[in-house]
Scaffold this active site. Structure first.
Site, mmCIF file in Angstrom:
data_model
loop_
_atom_site.group_PDB
_atom_site.id
_atom_site.type_symbol
_atom_site.label_atom_id
_atom_site.label_comp_id
_atom_site.label_asym_id
_atom_site.label_seq_id
_atom_site.Cartn_x
_atom_site.Cartn_y
_atom_site.Cartn_z
ATOM 1 N N ASP A 72 0.818 -1.210 0.000
ATOM 2 C CA ASP A 72 0.000 0.000 0.000
ATOM 3 C C ASP A 72 0.859 1.270 0.000
ATOM 4 O O ASP A 72 2.086 1.216 -0.086
ATOM 5 C CB ASP A 72 -0.948 -0.038 1.198
ATOM 6 C CG ASP A 72 -2.345 0.448 0.857
ATOM 7 O OD1 ASP A 72 -2.493 1.244 -0.093
ATOM 8 O OD2 ASP A 72 -3.307 0.027 1.539
ATOM 9 N N ASP A 132 -9.542 3.468 -3.923
ATOM 10 C CA ASP A 132 -10.271 2.317 -3.392
ATOM 11 C C ASP A 132 -11.694 2.260 -3.941
ATOM 12 O O ASP A 132 -12.386 3.285 -4.037
ATOM 13 C CB ASP A 132 -10.340 2.384 -1.863
ATOM 14 C CG ASP A 132 -9.003 2.108 -1.212
ATOM 15 O OD1 ASP A 132 -8.033 1.776 -1.925
ATOM 16 O OD2 ASP A 132 -8.927 2.230 0.024
#
Length: 405
Positions: A171, A226
């Site tokens: 991430d 996302d």
């Protein structure tokens, strides 16, 4: 004479200068992208087709433990999903203690993973599956509950390898403003040295156009922020990802984020559209629902072997949007054996007829095809010139077109 120049010379003789200029630009663009891919795609043996599996985040967030992971592995096998190619069981954020141990190693959280990651990997491997884990190219992960791997790349890869980890989602939080290419290259280097068995999924959110540089570092890269479990989020991710279609291929894939199918925020038809488009564009198929208790509709969508076969086709060309008018869209892409995959996607709220013209989807105007409906599991024979079908609002029809000899 170079390949492009030879083709342009031939075209100039056949078509004349104005068409030649347009054709040359198109060919040079395609040729340049293909040469870039051949030169810079990471050849680590992973991702020859898009990855398939499950990830904990979309449904469970931080509410994870080793029992959930074991039960999910069991369910993947018992439902038959594993036999269809869903092989990665990926643990997302919140699996670790809040600080490293005295040697600087990441430590699984004792309250939720008391048996440790090695035992969990052994369990998953015994099911014929692979275990994935999560870290971050920053000082802390996105949950701010555990350390990231920035400046600990080699140490963490050695740890992951010792546990038997097969997949790393990496991430982009708490990155200190450090340029992403530098941070992701560090982890790529560590994996190539100490973790060659690990699939590398870059989760950079598409902020710095990773499609243009990440193929030399990993096996997939996020092209979007996302996803959320709703129609607007899903459709916008599809559009954002579409612009990078030419950069994907065997060994490295564009990633518009994980599947929301089965999480309850969309209708069955909307989820079917979600799964169809993700499959056509060669996106990773990472299930995001609770497979232990999924409905029959969800199982039927995720388990459609004909749609999965489009995603996993050996040619490895990402399909893209080729027609669009008032929310009525045609998405298409070539498959092995001269076939073409087509999705007629109605993004409007009303029933409408959508027509895919042969010229738009890469077929000769004279082509006669058999059109296999991948959701109805039926075939229309001898279709000529175009494919025209009525499609419900927020629904789609998906076909594989096979030209007749």
């Amino acid at each position: 004479m170079a390949r492009v120049e030879m083709l342009v010379l031939l075209l100039s003789l056949l078509w004349g200068s104005s068409v030649m200029i347009e054709a040359r630009l198109m060919m040079e663009s395609n040729f340049t992208i293909e040469m870039r891919r051949r030169r810079y795609t990471l050849e680590n043996g992973h991702g020859r087709t898009p990855q398939m599996g499950w990830n904990s985040w979309n449904h469970f967030g931080c509410n994870i433990n080793e029992q959930l992971i074991r039960q999910t592995a069991d369910a993947m096998v018992n439902t038959g999903l594993a036999s269809l190619g869903y092989k990665y069981i990926n643990i997302d954020d919140c699996w670790g203690e809040s600080s490293r141990d005295y040697q600087g190693n990441l430590v699984p959280k004792k309250s939720t993973f008391p048996s440790g990651m090695k035992a969990l990997a052994d369990y998953v491997h015994a099911k014929g599956l692979k275990l994935g884990i999560y870290s971050d190219a920053g000082s802390m992960t996105c949950s701010n509950t555990m350390p990231g791997s920035l400046y600990h790349e080699e140490q963490d890869v050695k740890t992951f390898t010792s546990w038997g980890i097969d997949y790393l989602k990496y991430d982009n939080c708490n990155n200190g403003g450090i340029e992403p290419k530098q941070r992701y290259q560090r982890m790529s280097n560590a994996l190539q040295t100490y973790g060659k068995s690990i699939f590398f999924s870059l989760c950079e959110w598409g902020q710095d156009n990773p499609a243009t540089w990440a193929a030399s570092m990993g096996n997939s890269w996020r092209t979007t922020g996302d996803i959320q479990d709703n129609w607007n989020s899903m459709t916008s991710r599809a559009d954002e990802n579409d612009r990078w279609a030419s950069y994907a291929g065997p060994g490295g894939w564009n990633d518009p984020d994980m599947l929301e199918v089965g999480n309850g925020g969309m209708s069955t038809e909307e989820y079917r559209s979600h799964f169809s488009i993700w499959s056509l564009v060669k996106a990773p198929l990472l299930i995001g629902c609770d497979v232990r208790s999924m409905s029959q509709d969800t199982k039927d969508i995720l388990g459609n072997s004909e749609v999965i076969a489009v995603n996993q086709d050996s040619l490895g060309v990402q399909g893209k949007k080729v027609q669009s008018y008032n929310g009525l869209e045609v998405w298409a892409g070539p498959l092995s054996g001269g076939r073409v995959a087509v999705v007629l996607w109605n993004r409007a709220s009303y029933q409408a007829t959508i027509t895919a013209n042969w010229a738009s989807i890469g077929l000769k105007s004279s082509a006669v095809v058999d059109a296999r409906d991948l959701w109805a599991h039926s075939t229309m024979y001898g279709v000529q010139g175009q494919l025209s079908v009525s499609v419900g609002g927020h629904a789609c029809k998906m076909y594989v077109l096979t030209p007749k000899s």
